[in-house]
Design a protein around this motif. Structure first.
Motif, PDB file in Angstrom:
ATOM      1  N   THR A 139       0.856  -0.967   0.092  1.00  0.00           N
ATOM      2  CA  THR A 139      -0.090  -0.025   0.134  1.00  0.00           C
ATOM      3  C   THR A 139       0.826   1.290   0.022  1.00  0.00           C
ATOM      4  OG1 THR A 139      -2.033   0.935   1.053  1.00  0.00           O
ATOM      5  CG2 THR A 139      -0.026   0.275   2.326  1.00  0.00           C
ATOM      6  N   LYS A 140       0.421   2.617   0.071  1.00  0.00           N
ATOM      7  CA  LYS A 140       0.917   3.673  -0.232  1.00  0.00           C
ATOM      8  C   LYS A 140       0.016   4.866   0.599  1.00  0.00           C
ATOM      9  CE  LYS A 140       3.624   6.717  -3.260  1.00  0.00           C
ATOM     10  NZ  LYS A 140       3.992   6.768  -4.626  1.00  0.00           N
ATOM     11  N   LEU A 152       0.797  12.354 -10.350  1.00  0.00           N
ATOM     12  CA  LEU A 152      -0.286  11.253  -9.416  1.00  0.00           C
ATOM     13  C   LEU A 152      -0.872  10.365 -10.754  1.00  0.00           C
ATOM     14  CD1 LEU A 152      -1.585  10.574  -6.888  1.00  0.00           C
ATOM     15  CD2 LEU A 152      -3.550  12.081  -7.504  1.00  0.00           C
ATOM     16  N   ARG A 153      -0.850   9.029 -10.384  1.00  0.00           N
ATOM     17  CA  ARG A 153      -1.312   8.002 -11.293  1.00  0.00           C
ATOM     18  C   ARG A 153      -2.395   7.356 -10.597  1.00  0.00           C
ATOM     19  NH1 ARG A 153       3.275   6.224 -13.546  1.00  0.00           N
ATOM     20  NH2 ARG A 153       3.149   7.924 -15.248  1.00  0.00           N
ATOM     21  N   VAL A 181      -3.118   4.920  -6.699  1.00  0.00           N
ATOM     22  CA  VAL A 181      -4.183   4.606  -5.944  1.00  0.00           C
ATOM     23  C   VAL A 181      -5.330   4.206  -7.041  1.00  0.00           C
ATOM     24  CG1 VAL A 181      -5.368   6.715  -6.252  1.00  0.00           C
ATOM     25  CG2 VAL A 181      -5.963   5.410  -4.122  1.00  0.00           C
ATOM     26  N   VAL A 182      -6.280   3.392  -6.807  1.00  0.00           N
ATOM     27  CA  VAL A 182      -7.490   3.015  -7.662  1.00  0.00           C
ATOM     28  C   VAL A 182      -8.753   3.531  -7.090  1.00  0.00           C
ATOM     29  CG1 VAL A 182      -8.786   1.016  -8.500  1.00  0.00           C
ATOM     30  CG2 VAL A 182      -6.380   0.792  -8.381  1.00  0.00           C
ATOM     31  N   ALA A 238      -2.315  -4.968  -4.363  1.00  0.00           N
ATOM     32  CA  ALA A 238      -1.300  -4.309  -5.047  1.00  0.00           C
ATOM     33  C   ALA A 238      -1.055  -2.748  -4.911  1.00  0.00           C
ATOM     34  CB  ALA A 238      -1.106  -4.608  -6.391  1.00  0.00           C
ATOM     35  N   VAL A 239      -2.378  -2.060  -4.450  1.00  0.00           N
ATOM     36  CA  VAL A 239      -2.848  -0.816  -4.673  1.00  0.00           C
ATOM     37  C   VAL A 239      -3.922  -0.414  -3.664  1.00  0.00           C
ATOM     38  CG1 VAL A 239      -3.107   1.137  -6.185  1.00  0.00           C
ATOM     39  CG2 VAL A 239      -2.136  -0.882  -7.143  1.00  0.00           C
ATOM     40  N   PRO A 240      -3.829   0.663  -2.885  1.00  0.00           N
ATOM     41  CA  PRO A 240      -4.799   1.232  -2.240  1.00  0.00           C
ATOM     42  C   PRO A 240      -6.064   1.588  -2.976  1.00  0.00           C
ATOM     43  CG  PRO A 240      -3.131   2.851  -2.096  1.00  0.00           C
ATOM     44  CD  PRO A 240      -2.554   1.601  -2.701  1.00  0.00           C
ATOM     45  N   PHE A 241      -7.510   1.360  -2.592  1.00  0.00           N
ATOM     46  CA  PHE A 241      -8.646   1.799  -3.287  1.00  0.00           C
ATOM     47  C   PHE A 241      -9.417   2.995  -2.647  1.00  0.00           C
ATOM     48  CE2 PHE A 241      -8.075  -1.855  -5.831  1.00  0.00           C
ATOM     49  CZ  PHE A 241      -9.332  -2.282  -6.379  1.00  0.00           C
ATOM     50  N   ILE A 242      -9.577   3.908  -3.295  1.00  0.00           N
ATOM     51  CA  ILE A 242     -10.877   4.979  -2.952  1.00  0.00           C
ATOM     52  C   ILE A 242     -11.976   4.523  -3.626  1.00  0.00           C
ATOM     53  CG2 ILE A 242     -11.493   7.268  -2.691  1.00  0.00           C
ATOM     54  CD1 ILE A 242      -8.261   8.139  -2.608  1.00  0.00           C
TER      55      ILE A 242
END
Length: 550
Positions: A139-140, A152-153, A181-182, A238-242
């Motif tokens: 995460t990040k 930012l991507r 982020v997703v 793999a990636v934090p979600f919003i």
């Protein structure tokens, strides 16, 4: 003419490692990131993170305890679960650690909210219980407020119907390795029973339960089924979600006191809407990596340094009922709302009180005005009508379920942006199962001559949910081309439209511009589907207009 029911239009894996044997889910092989599972506690639904802050993150998992309490069963013992956040994948430098108890009351799901983390930093996380360790996630955290950010991507997705195809779009996003982020803009899952909502008469993976979701047990089981998908697990790890919800997390065309796909007070009734909505919201709060509890507020805002803010809207909880038809005088009534008063005030304040350059809005349904063209054939009209689940008449707004059906609220947003000189506002939208790039005109009547736009809108297509070609039963990029041309001609502020493709989008934000890349899948019904870049559109800083980037 009354709105057509989508129900009427479409009615006509858990893996376990034991020795050398491994089962599969939905035809997908077990992930190499899987924890080695024992006969005791398991982590069948992966791990996830979400809602990043500069000093913290939300972590999620679900435990399947030793008695294998099934999701939604309301059974099973309380379980102690430990979570860890580390600066390295080997967990030698642990930054935060804690223990929590979960049980049947929350369907054995787990949430943790470690704080005291460093801004703009990647971390690894995992859970453990009964000597069993979960898969490891990465995460990040978000950048600190006011800090200069060069880039930012974001991955942007919406509308993933498990019955209609495989979630290979999620796998392709997970494999990129370059996302911060997703954004999931809604319709994370669908409420329908088996065979009730997909075209081409193909049920790729039947829903569990087999009936329409109505009760808390139903919603929990459906969430569990979706999170058993290994491609979705890979992206969550793999990636934090919003995230935000749209309608299918509860029922089609939901509004504050009901839904098109809900029957109350008649033979075969589905119970009260209040009970069904609360059940859907409880399951969502339990199963999604989101800082939300039932009765709380889902709309919220995130900051990414001085570069961008992301305001996530909730356009189902507070809205007035959809107009009876698209020529109804109610469409423009100031007494009708899609946001509710408090959320509207919060949204407008966010445009003028933020210190970030780009104002990104996670917007579940389209805000750009769209008029229905007068040049389509009967078959084309029927296809678009089925896609939208609404009636259509030449020259009028074509979908009262989006902001077109709540013109007074949209006018408030447009007037605020115009009157306060707000720049660099981009609405990021899902729902409509198609890709769009649009200006948002200050005045649609004068736009063809002035080109004056107050903001822009970029719409991602569906992950798997039916597009126009699926409904018409034709090959992609054939019959839909004429329909797209007609829509663009009738709506000159629409610069790009793809009614056919499934896939995902990637949004790159820099001080100079916002650019969205649309990636399309080769085949939604194949777990081996490839993806390819379809097109790119950009919004240059200060312009409030979209232009082709490729």
């Amino acid at each position: 003419m009354s709105t057509l029911s989508r129900r009427d239009l479409f009615s006509a894996g858990v893996f376990v490692v034991a020795g050398a044997a491994a089962a599969t889910v939905g035809g997908q092989p077990a992930s190499s990131n899987a924890a080695v599972l024992s006969a005791g506690t398991r982590f069948d639904h992966g791990v996830a993170s979400g809602d990043p802050l500069p000093d913290g993150i939300l972590l999620w998992t679900r435990v399947t305890p030793m008695n294998e309490a099934a999701p939604g069963s309301g059974q099973g013992p309380d379980v102690s679960v430990t979570w860890e956040v580390a600066e390295d994948s080997g967990f030698l430098r642990v930054a935060a650690r804690g223990t929590t108890i979960t049980g049947a009351a929350r369907d054995h799901t787990v949430k943790a909210t470690p704080t005291g983390l460093r801004p703009s930093t990647s971390y690894w996380f995992r859970f453990s219980s009964g000597g069993v360790v979960s898969p490891v996630g990465r995460t990040k955290t978000a950048p600190a407020a006011g800090v200069a950010i060069d880039r930012l991507r974001l991955g942007v997705v919406s509308c993933a119907n498990l019955q209609a195809g495989f979630f290979t779009a999620y796998r392709h996003l997970a494999d990129r390795g370059d996302l911060d982020v997703v954004l999931h803009l809604g319709d994370y899952l669908y409420e329908y029973g088996v065979g009730e909502y997909q075209a081409r008469d193909v049920v790729v993976r039947p829903h569990d339960p087999t009936t329409e979701m109505i009760t808390l047990e139903h919603y929990r089981r459906r969430h569990a089924q979706y999170k058993s998908d290994l491609d979705l697990q890979a992206l969550h790890a793999a990636v934090p979600f919003i995230v935000t919800w749209d309608d299918h997390e509860s029922a089609n065309d939901a509004w504050s006191e009901g839904a098109e796909n809900h029957t109350e007070g008649a033979e075969g009734a589905e119970g009260t809407w209040k009970a069904r909505r609360e059940a859907s919201q409880q399951a969502y709060a339990e199963w999604m990596p989101v800082r939300y509890d039932v009765g709380g507020q889902l709309y919220r805002r995130f900051g990414f340094g001085d570069l961008a803010s992301v305001s996530m809207l909730d356009l189902r909880s507070y809205r007035s009922e959809q107009a009876a038809n698209i020529v109804s005088a109610d469409i423009s009534s100031p007494d009708r709302t899609i946001t509710g008063t408090a959320q509207m005030d919060w949204l407008l304040d966010g445009f003028t009180q933020t210190d970030t350059q780009w104002k990104l809005v996670g917007n579940p349904v389209m805000i750009a005005p769209v008029r229905f063209p007068s040049t389509l054939s009967t078959a084309e009209i029927g296809g678009v009508q089925a896609l939208l689940g609404t009636t259509t008449i030449d020259g009028v707004p074509y979908n009262v379920d989006q902001w077109d059906g709540y013109a007074a609220d949209r006018s408030r947003v447009i007037s605020h942006l115009r009157d306060h000189g707000v720049t660099d506002t981009v609405f990021l939208t899902g729902d409509i199962h198609s890709g769009w790039a649009c200006d948002i005109p200050a005045d649609p009547l004068t736009y063809p001559t002035t080109g004056t736009s107050v903001a822009t809108e970029l719409v991602c297509t569906s992950v798997t949910s039916d597009n126009l070609d699926d409904i018409l039963g034709v090959p992609p990029r054939t019959a839909s081309l004429a329909v797209e041309t007609a829509f663009r001609t009738a709506n000159p502020h629409v610069k790009y439209l793809d009614f056919d493709s499934h896939g995902f989008s990637v949004l790159e934000v820099t001080p100079a511009a916002v650019r969205m890349d649309w990636y399309v899948l080769s085949e939604r019904t194949s777990p081996a589907s490839t993806s390819s870049l379809s097109t790119s559109f950009r919004v240059a800083a200060g312009t409030q207009t979209v232009t082709a980037a490729l």
